[in-house]
Design an enzyme around this catalytic site. Structure first.
Site, PDB file in Angstrom:
ATOM      1  N   HIS A   1      -3.439 159.145 105.445  1.00  0.00           N
ATOM      2  CA  HIS A   1      -4.555 158.432 106.114  1.00  0.00           C
ATOM      3  C   HIS A   1      -5.698 158.017 105.008  1.00  0.00           C
ATOM      4  O   HIS A   1      -6.247 156.930 104.961  1.00  0.00           O
ATOM      5  CB  HIS A   1      -5.290 159.364 107.223  1.00  0.00           C
ATOM      6  CG  HIS A   1      -6.267 158.538 108.055  1.00  0.00           C
ATOM      7  ND1 HIS A   1      -5.932 157.488 108.635  1.00  0.00           N
ATOM      8  CD2 HIS A   1      -7.456 158.545 108.066  1.00  0.00           C
ATOM      9  CE1 HIS A   1      -7.026 157.065 109.493  1.00  0.00           C
ATOM     10  NE2 HIS A   1      -8.072 157.901 108.887  1.00  0.00           N
TER      11      HIS A   1
ATOM     12  N   ASP B   1       0.816 157.979 107.242  1.00  0.00           N
ATOM     13  CA  ASP B   1      -0.436 158.135 108.285  1.00  0.00           C
ATOM     14  C   ASP B   1       0.103 158.083 110.025  1.00  0.00           C
ATOM     15  O   ASP B   1       0.933 156.968 110.119  1.00  0.00           O
ATOM     16  CB  ASP B   1      -1.538 157.201 108.107  1.00  0.00           C
ATOM     17  CG  ASP B   1      -2.993 157.376 109.113  1.00  0.00           C
ATOM     18  OD1 ASP B   1      -2.924 158.426 109.747  1.00  0.00           O
ATOM     19  OD2 ASP B   1      -3.548 156.425 108.861  1.00  0.00           O
TER      20      ASP B   1
ATOM     21  N   SER C   1     -10.786 154.347 107.875  1.00  0.00           N
ATOM     22  CA  SER C   1     -10.707 154.702 109.269  1.00  0.00           C
ATOM     23  C   SER C   1     -11.510 153.951 109.853  1.00  0.00           C
ATOM     24  O   SER C   1     -11.544 152.659 110.122  1.00  0.00           O
ATOM     25  CB  SER C   1     -10.782 156.351 109.365  1.00  0.00           C
ATOM     26  OG  SER C   1     -10.428 156.931 110.522  1.00  0.00           O
TER      27      SER C   1
END
Length: 475
Positions: free
Chosen positions: A442, A379, A174
């Site tokens: 994710h 995601d 991320s």
């Protein structure tokens, strides 16, 4: 308690054999692996806590270091960073790739068969200052500030644990897609292999470009690809399609995902009227009130999450906010939040540096020739085509983007109780590997841990291909 623990080990004569990193410099950081609350087995040797405060930054970063018993790990160390910005790396430890797992909706921690410590020495760091257990104040504005703060910590950590000359692998997910390229670049700039011997980088589902590239431009294509998960009526889908066309997103996406790619991506203005990602997430939340952009297969009820905090699925507990847990892992008494806001004191909460694909990422690829960018196909927080667009807009090692479309299979060896097979794609050109993981959201190590484990093996050089079938599960 720690004194009695050390005395009992000395009496048993097990210190050198079971705790090779234990000495006068490190003993204050030792964690009693059999006394971690709710963990019903001994997790082995680990060290946690704070080094002396950085005299310049007035911060002290919290770390938890897990040595590996794997003999192949003797000359290396892997760093794991979560993103946010402002999210604790202990989230990755407990939910993804640490030696114990307590995942959302489960009753208690369990041993992790895919712990990255099976392969290598791993350190989890809460950074920048003010994140997780790290002590503030938060004093960073740019990624250059982040890198300077981290490198000061890192040099002192290497000295404390006598890890000079180790190969360093930086990994994370991320917003770590912003942290890691800047930190790696600053380390490589030092040309100091004693403390900053960067050997490879992996960033999963990364923030590497402007948000409209990572979200708005590819949003409609993702909706059309996953029609059963976005069951919108024809009127709404037609409106989205018209908006994508009018905003120039349809043509831009098509032009950006060409192989080979010779045209630079034009600047994409931020237009509030073109916020397709927001329109989609708002609409799907009316259909599925428990919609989770981090994993679009999720539906109601939302499982409670043992790390608590302002994240999807937060529940009634916050494991790392318990005083007994904080004492066991050498953390200062803290009102712990797994994700904090305000780490960067800017209007949008992000740092002031250019996104890494427009900054140091290409140079890091060139200087390591060992960089992995991985992305979960489920995601919707950051979208896989946004990552591919960013790659196709970069120039590294003399050419722009990939010359061939990433289609080779990501093969994960079968393991009893864990499955395996071709679980995605894995494509390498000129020192950069892109891997899409089909069943992952994710957080790849959380949703498809076998794939994440295999990618780490490749990063560490334990295997020479992510596509080649293997008979054994390598350790």
């Amino acid at each position: 308690m720690r004194f009695l623990f050390l005395c009992s080990m000395l009496l048993l004569g097990t210190v050198k054999a079971q705790f090779p990193y234990l000495n006068n410099k490190t003993r204050d950081f030792l964690v009693n692996g059999s006394a971690i609350p709710n963990v019903t087995w001994d997790i082995g040797e680990s060290y946690a806590g704070y080094l002396a405060k950085d005299v310049v930054e007035s911060t002290s970063l919290y770390f938890w270091f897990f040595p590996s018993s794997n003999p192949k790990a003797s000359d290396e160390i892997t760093i794991w960073l979560n993103g946010g910005p402002g999210c604790s790396s202990l989230m990755g430890l407990m939910l993804e790739n640490g030696p114990f797992l307590w995942q959302p909706g489960t009753y208690q921690p369990v041993p992790n068969p895919f712990s990255w410590t099976n392969l290598t020495n791993v350190i989890y760091v809460d950074q920048p200052g003010g994140t997780g257990f790290s002590l503030g104040p938060s004093s960073v504005v740019s990624e250059f500030d982040v890198a300077r703060q981290f490198m000061s910590f890192w040099r002192r950590f290497i000295k404390t644990f006598d890890l000079q000359g180790r190969k360093i692998y930086l990994t994370g997910e991320s917003y770590a897609g912003q942290y890691i390229p800047y930190i790696a670049s600053a380390m490589l700039d030092k040309k100091d292999e004693t403390y900053f011997n960067v050997a490879g980088v992996q960033i999963n589902d990364p923030y590497i470009n402007e948000m409209n590239i990572l979200r708005d431009v590819p949003a409609l294509a993702a909706v059309n690809h996953h029609t059963s998960l976005f069951p919108f009526n024809n009127t709404f889908k037609t409106a989205l399609t018209t908006l994508a066309d009018d905003c120039g997103y349809t043509s831009l996406l098509h032009a950006s995902l060409q192989y080979p790619q010779n045209a630079r991506l034009p600047p994409v203005p931020t237009d509030p009227g073109c916020s397709i990602h927001t329109l989609v997430t708002t609409a799907i939340s009316e259909i599925n009130p428990c919609f989770n952009p981090y994993h679009i297969l999720s539906s109601c009820p939302t499982p409670w999450n043992p790390v608590g905090g302002p994240i999807v699925g937060a529940g009634p507990t916050n494991y790392f906010n318990r005083s007994d847990v904080q004492k066991a892992i050498n953390a200062y008494p803290t009102d712990f939040f797994v994700c904090k806001t305000g780490i960067f004191p800017t209007p949008n909460g992000l740092d002031t540096s250019p996104p890494s694909s427009l900054g140091p990422l290409a140079s890091v690829i060139e200087r390591t020739n060992n960089t992995i960018i991985a992305h979960g196909s489920l995601d919707f927080e950051l979208l896989v085509n946004g990552t591919l667009m960013s790659i196709q807009n970069m120039t590294w090692n003399g050419r722009q983007g990939f010359e061939r479309r990433p289609t080779e299979g990501l093969f994960v060896p079968y393991r009893a109780g864990a499955g395996g097979g071709t679980l995605g794609t894995a494509h390498t050109e000129r020192g950069l590997t892109f891997s899409e993981v089909f069943m992952s959201g994710h957080e790849i190590p959380q949703y498809v841990p076998g794939a994440a484990y295999r990618q780490l093996e490749f990063l560490l050089g334990r295997i020479d291909s992510l596509s080649k079938e293997a008979k054994d599960f390598t350790a």
